[in-house]
Each structure stands twice: as C-alpha cells, then as structure tokens.
Motif scaffolding. Structure first.
Motif, PDB file in Angstrom:
ATOM      1  N   MET A 117     -10.963   6.007 -15.079  1.00 23.51           N
ATOM      2  CA  MET A 117     -10.165   5.962 -13.776  1.00 23.51           C
ATOM      3  C   MET A 117     -10.373   4.545 -13.355  1.00 23.51           C
ATOM      4  O   MET A 117     -11.296   3.839 -13.266  1.00 23.51           O
ATOM      5  CB  MET A 117     -10.745   6.783 -12.764  1.00 23.51           C
ATOM      6  N   GLU A 118      -9.259   4.073 -12.425  1.00 23.91           N
ATOM      7  CA  GLU A 118      -9.295   2.670 -12.008  1.00 23.91           C
ATOM      8  C   GLU A 118      -8.772   2.980 -10.513  1.00 23.91           C
ATOM      9  O   GLU A 118      -7.804   3.807 -10.302  1.00 23.91           O
ATOM     10  CB  GLU A 118      -8.448   1.742 -12.689  1.00 23.91           C
ATOM     11  N   GLU A 119      -8.896   1.835  -9.503  1.00 28.13           N
ATOM     12  CA  GLU A 119      -8.339   1.888  -8.262  1.00 28.13           C
ATOM     13  C   GLU A 119      -8.050   0.523  -7.731  1.00 28.13           C
ATOM     14  O   GLU A 119      -8.717  -0.272  -8.145  1.00 28.13           O
ATOM     15  CB  GLU A 119      -9.315   2.909  -7.359  1.00 28.13           C
ATOM     16  N   ALA A 120      -7.304   0.462  -6.563  1.00 23.91           N
ATOM     17  CA  ALA A 120      -6.963  -0.998  -6.002  1.00 23.91           C
ATOM     18  C   ALA A 120      -6.702  -0.445  -4.417  1.00 23.91           C
ATOM     19  O   ALA A 120      -5.728   0.376  -4.210  1.00 23.91           O
ATOM     20  CB  ALA A 120      -6.035  -1.562  -6.715  1.00 23.91           C
ATOM     21  N   PRO A 121      -7.342  -1.104  -3.615  1.00 25.54           N
ATOM     22  CA  PRO A 121      -8.494  -2.078  -4.069  1.00 25.54           C
ATOM     23  C   PRO A 121     -10.005  -1.286  -4.304  1.00 25.54           C
ATOM     24  O   PRO A 121      -9.808  -0.261  -3.861  1.00 25.54           O
ATOM     25  CB  PRO A 121      -8.622  -2.995  -2.403  1.00 25.54           C
ATOM     26  N   SER A 122     -10.815  -2.187  -4.300  1.00 23.08           N
ATOM     27  CA  SER A 122     -12.050  -1.501  -4.374  1.00 23.08           C
ATOM     28  C   SER A 122     -12.719  -1.140  -3.208  1.00 23.08           C
ATOM     29  O   SER A 122     -12.626  -1.893  -1.975  1.00 23.08           O
ATOM     30  CB  SER A 122     -13.327  -2.532  -5.163  1.00 23.08           C
ATOM     31  N   SER A 123     -13.351   0.026  -3.103  1.00 19.53           N
ATOM     32  CA  SER A 123     -13.797   0.642  -1.795  1.00 19.53           C
ATOM     33  C   SER A 123     -15.207  -0.397  -1.299  1.00 19.53           C
ATOM     34  O   SER A 123     -15.482  -0.185  -0.183  1.00 19.53           O
ATOM     35  CB  SER A 123     -14.408   2.047  -1.850  1.00 19.53           C
ATOM     36  N   GLN A 124     -15.681  -1.205  -2.335  1.00 21.42           N
ATOM     37  CA  GLN A 124     -16.679  -1.855  -1.872  1.00 21.42           C
ATOM     38  C   GLN A 124     -16.956  -3.397  -1.680  1.00 21.42           C
ATOM     39  O   GLN A 124     -17.609  -4.054  -1.812  1.00 21.42           O
ATOM     40  CB  GLN A 124     -17.857  -1.210  -3.118  1.00 21.42           C
ATOM     41  N   VAL A 125     -15.649  -3.774  -1.984  1.00 16.92           N
ATOM     42  CA  VAL A 125     -15.108  -5.046  -2.089  1.00 16.92           C
ATOM     43  C   VAL A 125     -14.648  -5.620  -0.597  1.00 16.92           C
ATOM     44  O   VAL A 125     -13.395  -5.225  -0.253  1.00 16.92           O
ATOM     45  CB  VAL A 125     -14.350  -5.573  -3.148  1.00 16.92           C
TER      46      VAL A 125
ATOM     47  N   LYS B 108      -0.428   7.923 -18.223  1.00 11.41           N
ATOM     48  CA  LYS B 108      -1.295   7.553 -17.055  1.00 11.41           C
ATOM     49  C   LYS B 108      -0.872   8.064 -15.467  1.00 11.41           C
ATOM     50  O   LYS B 108       0.405   8.203 -15.332  1.00 11.41           O
ATOM     51  CB  LYS B 108      -1.140   5.904 -16.801  1.00 11.41           C
ATOM     52  N   LEU B 109      -1.809   8.929 -14.994  1.00  9.97           N
ATOM     53  CA  LEU B 109      -1.463   9.376 -13.630  1.00  9.97           C
ATOM     54  C   LEU B 109      -1.696   8.393 -12.511  1.00  9.97           C
ATOM     55  O   LEU B 109      -2.952   8.202 -12.332  1.00  9.97           O
ATOM     56  CB  LEU B 109      -2.089  10.632 -13.332  1.00  9.97           C
ATOM     57  N   ILE B 110      -0.805   7.907 -11.602  1.00 11.92           N
ATOM     58  CA  ILE B 110      -1.101   7.140 -10.488  1.00 11.92           C
ATOM     59  C   ILE B 110      -0.797   7.702  -9.194  1.00 11.92           C
ATOM     60  O   ILE B 110       0.423   8.024  -9.095  1.00 11.92           O
ATOM     61  CB  ILE B 110      -0.146   5.620 -10.892  1.00 11.92           C
TER      62      ILE B 110
ATOM     63  N   SER C 199      -4.583   2.849  -4.252  1.00 12.88           N
ATOM     64  CA  SER C 199      -3.831   3.695  -5.559  1.00 12.88           C
ATOM     65  C   SER C 199      -4.891   3.743  -6.387  1.00 12.88           C
ATOM     66  O   SER C 199      -5.718   2.981  -6.542  1.00 12.88           O
ATOM     67  CB  SER C 199      -2.588   2.665  -6.089  1.00 12.88           C
ATOM     68  N   LEU C 200      -4.666   5.024  -7.103  1.00 14.80           N
ATOM     69  CA  LEU C 200      -5.759   5.354  -8.098  1.00 14.80           C
ATOM     70  C   LEU C 200      -5.220   5.766  -9.243  1.00 14.80           C
ATOM     71  O   LEU C 200      -3.973   6.378  -9.260  1.00 14.80           O
ATOM     72  CB  LEU C 200      -6.464   6.635  -7.671  1.00 14.80           C
ATOM     73  N   GLU C 201      -5.913   5.378 -10.546  1.00  8.00           N
ATOM     74  CA  GLU C 201      -4.975   5.656 -11.770  1.00  8.00           C
ATOM     75  C   GLU C 201      -6.054   6.508 -12.690  1.00  8.00           C
ATOM     76  O   GLU C 201      -7.348   6.257 -12.773  1.00  8.00           O
ATOM     77  CB  GLU C 201      -4.491   4.499 -12.579  1.00  8.00           C
ATOM     78  N   ALA C 202      -5.401   7.501 -13.343  1.00  2.66           N
ATOM     79  CA  ALA C 202      -6.459   8.363 -14.251  1.00  2.66           C
ATOM     80  C   ALA C 202      -5.745   8.313 -15.674  1.00  2.66           C
ATOM     81  O   ALA C 202      -4.420   8.646 -15.722  1.00  2.66           O
ATOM     82  CB  ALA C 202      -6.642  10.007 -13.751  1.00  2.66           C
ATOM     83  N   ARG C 203      -6.547   8.036 -16.486  1.00  2.00           N
ATOM     84  CA  ARG C 203      -6.032   8.071 -17.897  1.00  2.00           C
ATOM     85  C   ARG C 203      -6.140   9.238 -18.684  1.00  2.00           C
ATOM     86  O   ARG C 203      -7.366   9.745 -18.735  1.00  2.00           O
ATOM     87  CB  ARG C 203      -6.824   6.955 -18.723  1.00  2.00           C
ATOM     88  N   ILE C 204      -5.188   9.714 -19.042  1.00  2.00           N
ATOM     89  CA  ILE C 204      -5.049  11.283 -19.760  1.00  2.00           C
ATOM     90  C   ILE C 204      -5.061  10.990 -21.142  1.00  2.00           C
ATOM     91  O   ILE C 204      -4.086  10.229 -21.837  1.00  2.00           O
ATOM     92  CB  ILE C 204      -3.815  11.952 -19.227  1.00  2.00           C
TER      93      ILE C 204
ATOM     94  N   VAL D 126      -3.649  -2.105 -18.872  1.00  2.00           N
ATOM     95  CA  VAL D 126      -3.130  -0.817 -18.659  1.00  2.00           C
ATOM     96  C   VAL D 126      -3.332  -0.311 -17.482  1.00  2.00           C
ATOM     97  O   VAL D 126      -2.138   0.455 -16.915  1.00  2.00           O
ATOM     98  CB  VAL D 126      -4.414   0.146 -19.668  1.00  2.00           C
ATOM     99  N   GLU D 127      -4.059  -0.674 -16.613  1.00  2.00           N
ATOM    100  CA  GLU D 127      -3.980  -0.247 -15.325  1.00  2.00           C
ATOM    101  C   GLU D 127      -3.357  -1.012 -14.003  1.00  2.00           C
ATOM    102  O   GLU D 127      -3.544  -0.829 -13.059  1.00  2.00           O
ATOM    103  CB  GLU D 127      -5.514  -0.095 -14.609  1.00  2.00           C
TER     104      GLU D 127
END
Length: 675
Positions: free
Chosen positions: A237-245, A391-393, A337-342, A293-294
């Motif tokens: 899974m990927e996301e933007a922006p990072s919750s910790q940056v 990819k589910l975004i 935005s969040l992305e999940a790779r199926i 990919v993300e």
C-alpha cells in the motif's frame, strides 16, 4: 496524426493508452504470444507482436516499421534500460522518459549512490559489484567491517525495482548463495544481473519524492509518498502525503532530490527513494527513472497528470499546469490519497502466486475511487508476468476519511476464479496501527499472523459454513427450487473443508433464508434471528465497519437484517464467497466426483507449489537428500521460489527438467523416504 507505441502491458499500458487517445494519437501496443488475449489488445488501434518484452532491438525495429513518433516504456521491463532508450533515440523516435544518459547515471543504484554522495545527500555505505568481483569471498567479512556495514545485510539488484533481486542475509557466510540467487532473479526480471550489498535497516519508513525535471537542471517536486507497507521489499500500500512527514522535512527531502536533478540535468518524471529512521534522518536509496506504479496517489493529491506531462515534455514543452522549474516550490498537498495493490496471490499459503482466469470481476464505484487495471471479467492472470491485477486508489479531504473510504471500497471489490490478496489488504486497512499511521518496512512481517486471520466474526463465518446455508446457496446457484430435485447419491469427497462443531451447528437452527439479487452473482442472507446470533457470544468481536453499521441501524429500527454477499461456483466441489472484503471457499454439499488421485502426505511426492516454469533442477535420481534441502527452483510471475524436501530420503525419480512449464500442482519428483 501522431503515433505512439506502448512498450509494456497490463494496467500501465491502459493508463498510457487513455492519455494518448485524449490527445488524439494513434496507439499501438507490443504483445507476446502468451499475452495476445489481454484487455489492451482489444482497445488499441494496432497490435505489434514481439518475441518478448525485453527484446529491445526487435521492439525498436518494429516501431520504426510501423512509423511510431513516440515510444512509452511504462514501468518495469525496459523502462530503466539505458540501451533501449539509446536505441530509441538513435532511431529518431521520441522516447517518453528520461534521456539514455539520465537512465545510465541514475537507473543504476550503484552509480546513483555515488552521485548522491557527490551532492552531499546522505546514503548507506555499500559493497559494490566491482568490490564483490575484486575482493575474494573469504575477505568479504572483514571488508564489510572496515566499511562499518554490519549484519543484517541486504543484497540488492542494481537495476529494476519491485523487490526483485533482493535478499536479506543475517550470516555473512550465506552471502555467496544469496548473491547468486538475487543475481539470477535480477537477470530474469530486468536483463541486468548486477547486485551489491549494503546495510539493512530493520524498521525504517520508506519515503519517496516525486520529481519532474526539465532536462536543463531545473525541476519541481510534488511532495512525498509513504511506501512503508511492504512484504519482502514489495510495496503493498502507498499513500500521499506521508502522515509522518511535516513541512520542514518535506522541504529538506525535496531540496536534496532537486540537487540530484540539477547535477544530472534530469528530464521528465522520476522518483527518489529514501529510508527514514526514527530520529528523522533520511538516507538516499535509489532513483527510479520512470513512472512509478504508485504515481496515481501523487496525481490525486496535487491535481496533476504525470503521463500527459511526460508527453508534453517529449513534444518539447514544459507542462502548462506545472510550476516554473527554475525556482524552488514547496507545494501544499490538497488531499490524502491511498493506493492498494490487488494481486493474484494467496496470503494464507505463504503468498504463493495464483495465476488463473477471472470468472467474476466487480469494481467498487463512487466519488474519490479510482481503479487502474489491465483486466476484466474473463481475463487471464498469466504466470509468465507479475501478479498485479489492479490498483485501487481512494482520495478524500483527510486521512481518516481516506482510510474509511479504502475499507468500504475493499469490501465491495469482488474477484472470483482464484485467490487474491483482497482480504489481506482489508485486514491492513482495518488495523488500528494503519489508522494512526504507525508503519515501517517491517510492520507487515511483525503483524503477519493477525493480518492473515479471517476478518469477519466467527459467528458470521460459521453461518456461511453450516450445512443448511451451503445447501440453500448451492440450490440457488444451480437454479433449482427444491432440494429434493438434487440427486441424493452425490458424494462428499476430496478436499478437507472446515466444518462447524455440532454444538455451534445446533445454534444455527433458526429461520434464515437466502435470496438472489438482480445483480450478477449477488445474494442476501436474511432472517429476524440473525442480529441476535451475530451479536451474542462472538469471541472475536471483529465485525467490520459496514456490517456493524448495518446491524446497529437495523436493530435500532427493528428492521430485518439483509447481509449482502457474492457467490460463484468455482468447481463442482467449491463455492467461492465474497463477504465484506473476506473470501471463503465453501464445500458444495451436492458434489459428485470420484476420489482425488492425489497421494496422501508422506507419500514421497514432491509437487510444484503453483503454476510456472522450472528454473533450475538441483537433484538427480539416486541422490541422497535431507529435510530442508532445496530440490528445485520454480519461477512464476517473475519470482523464484525454492521447492524443498520435507524429510530425509533418496530421490527415486525426477519428472521435470529445466525450462519445463508447470500447469499447477504437478509432481516434480518421487522420494523414497527414510523410515
């Protein structure tokens, strides 16, 4: 009209196709014989058949013959091969990507590290491929100590990405074998066998910066992506922006990235990858000289289109929607935005690949939901390629809403025909650590046991597995109205299915009924007693969000509960069910088939773990073997898996040879077991 050739396949080929057609281009795609039935082949204007996706010379020659103005390499395959980019440049076709010189400098992780050090960007020390060749293997241990590179070590492919050609090694004496395997995998995936060794950080965050260079030393960056949720170095899974940056760290990482853009006069889209430790220190890892990919999460957060921007630059102009590349810009994220790779893989069976045909495919729909895919119902997931299905975004104004949207979208994504990782992704999305942004590259490994558990309640699972439910569902799927019409002589043999206990079965003796929806393969189970049954004595207390809301609302208004689910007959024996993001395989109670001819465990058979190709045969007939010994290497979906012996014994017969195609659980060898 301009002509564009897509030198790729799958979802990224369709992504590029969409942008090219919006510009009025004529579009062709390269295909191989085994991929000629893919969805993109039915959409493009022309199909150009090639021997394989790595044959650069053949691809360029056929592109010239077709009269291509542009070639877009997508990601993977030849996208980071400087020789391919150079061939395209010499052919007078515009390469939609960086220059061949950019790729040569930054596409190699080794070279990129040295450039980063020159630009004063922090990096991890490494033992490079040239060192591995020059220094004898028995001297590696001392050399690693001299460079302050301590265990665990990471063997890493210099080219490519996606976790291919990577191995974690705890013991320095295991490095030679790990380097050999990583090198072979890298060669198969990227046509580049170069690997090196660096220090492995156990629990960092993986942060990447999206850049876009003008080719003259200027450029912009579009924030960061959090890519820490990984399994075996492959992003999940990927996301933007990072919750910790925060803004300060974002600015530091952006400036470091643009320093590399300036040094290399980088052109087009690229991604700088970093590791971030607990103290906020970041280390440059590599640069991906291509579209990632993300990339959709960045597009959604900054309201940009990176493929259109790539084509703009290939046509000789800076994208109108982008800021001035000659000045530094710290852009503010507009959403989350969040992305999940199926993927076609089985999380409950060591994540083995599960290639096959999609018999039912339904995507979630709604505002803020985007699906990038290369398949549809009836498509095949081919063992010759990677396991990505879609990819589910999802995108929302804040992270809490984005996580909620992701959970619901995963619960409404149905793919039948083989096992996927959808329920695994749903487990991650439902985890409290994910909600609060507690992530690291090792988080999945640390939580794997809970993540592969069923994410519906025990009571709900028991309801679907009980005989009464399976009988009703089987009849509805068959379209038969009365169970008496079913031949009572059907046998119930073969695979062992989970059965509820007699005590629990007795609790299910209340009235419930199943109805079929007008929607394809959709059903409802209803009954006034279901609320009480599901809410009482539920040890897991883990009903998912949508079901909890349904139960609460209907219970309050004293209405009948209707639980929606999807179901499809997979085989004469198996029914696949999708229920709130969870997948169950139920035994059809009316199953007629002769006993399986598979031998029982301990028979001495060595079977292939999945469909694929025999990459290497490591044993011969008559050879003594021991438990845990690697007998075969099987390659499937660009991954190499070791087939090991479970017991001590002697090889009686070998049935496969190197390069042989395996259809599934084929018998590879017979072993005479030592008693």
């Amino acid at each position: 009209m301009k002509k564009l050739l897509i030198a790729n396949r799958g979802e990224i080929s369709r992504r590029i196709f969409k942008a090219a057609k919006e510009r009025g281009f004529i579009v062709a795609v390269i295909v191989t014989l085994e991929d000629s039935d893919s969805l993109i082949c039915h959409e493009v204007d022309h199909i150009i058949e090639v021997s394989n996706f790595l044959n650069a010379i053949e691809i360029v020659e056929k592109a010239k013959k077709w009269g291509a103005d542009f070639i877009h390499p997508g990601y993977g395959f030849l996208s980071e091969n400087f020789e391919f980019a150079e061939l395209v440049e010499k052919s007078k076709i515009s390469f939609i990507g960086p220059t061949s010189q950019n790729i040569k400098m930054m596409g190699s992780k080794e070279t990129a590290k040295k450039i980063a050090q020159k630009c004063s960007v922090p990096t991890l020390d490494a033992l490079f491929s040239s060192d591995l060749k020059k220094i004898p293997a028995d001297k590696w241990e001392q050399e690693l100590k001299n460079r302050k590179i301590y265990s665990p070590f990471l063997v890493k492919a210099s080219g490519g990405g996606g976790g291919r050609g990577m191995r974690i090694v705890e013991d320095v004496h295991e490095l030679p074998q790990a380097i050999k395997r990583a090198s072979e995998e890298a060669k198969a995936s990227f046509n580049d066998s170069t690997v090196f060794v660096e220090r492995y950080l156990k629990n960092p965050r993986h942060i990447e910066i999206q850049v876009f260079g003008d080719g003259l030393g200027g450029g912009v960056f579009f924030g960061e992506r959090e890519c820490s949720l990984q399994r075996r170095h492959q992003k999940v899974m990927e996301e933007a922006p990072s919750s910790q940056v925060n803004e300060e760290l974002r600015e530091k990482m952006g400036k470091a990235s643009l320093a590399l853009i300036k040094e290399t006069q980088y052109k087009g889209a690229g991604t700088l990858e970093y590791l971030l430790d607990d103290e906020g220190r970041f280390y440059f890892l590599e640069m991906n000289t291509r579209l990632q990919v993300e990339h959709p999460v960045t597009e959604n957060v900054y309201n940009i289109d990176l493929v259109h921007a790539q084509i703009d630059l290939a046509e000789g102009k800076w994208p109108d929607s982008f800021p001035d590349p000659k000045q530094f810009h710290l852009l503010k994220p507009q959403a989350v935005s969040l992305e999940a790779r199926i993927l076609a893989e089985d999380p409950r069976n060591q994540f083995l690949p599960t290639p096959g045909k999609i018999t039912f495919y339904q995507e979630p729909k709604g505002e803020g939901i985007r699906i990038d895919t290369g398949v549809t119902e009836g498509s095949r997931i081919n063992s010759n390629f990677d396991s990505l299905i879609a990819k589910l975004i999802v995108t929302a104004p804040n992270r809490a809403l984005a996580v909620k949207k992701l959970r619901i979208a995963l619960e409404n994504f149905s793919i039948f025909g083989f096992t996927t990782n959808l329920s695994f992704l749903h487990s991650i999305a439902m985890h409290n650590d994910f909600l609060i942004g507690k992530e690291s590259t090792h988080w999945i490994a640390d939580n794997i046991k809970s993540l592969i558990n069923y994410n519906i309640s025990q009571n709900l699972k028991a309801l679907f597995e009980c005989k009464k439910f399976r009988e009703q569902l089987s009849i509805l799927i068959r379209g038969v109205e009365k169970s008496s019409q079913i031949n009572n002589t059907f046998l119930n043999q073969g695979r062992n299915f989970t059965n509820v206990t007699t005590n629990l079965e007795s609790k299910l003796n209340f009235d419930f009924f199943i109805t079929k929806s007008s929607e394809k393969n959709k059903f409802y189970v209803a009954g006034n007693s279901i609320i009480k049954f599901l809410q009482e004595n539920d040890e897991q207390n883990s009903l998912n969000s949508e079901l909890n809301n349904t139960l609460s609302n209907l219970s309050f208004y004293n209405q009948e509960v209707k639980i929606p689910f999807y179901a499809l007959k997979l085989t004469p024996q198996e029914i696949q069910v999708c229920l709130f993001g969870e997948y169950l395989i139920l035994e059809c109670p009316y199953y007629n088939e002769s006993r399986s001819n598979k031998s029982s465990s301990g028979s001495g058979e060595i079977r292939a773990p999945m469909a694929g190709k025999v990459f290497e045969v490591l044993v011969s007939e008559g050879q003594e073997i021991s438990a845990g010994q690697v007998l075969f290497i099987v390659e499937s979906m660009k991954m190499q898996l070791e087939v090991k012996s479970a017991e001590n014994g002697k090889v009686k017969e070998v049935f496969v040879k190197q390069g042989q195609i395996l259809s599934g659980s084929d018998v590879m060898a017979m072993i005479h077991l030592n008693v």
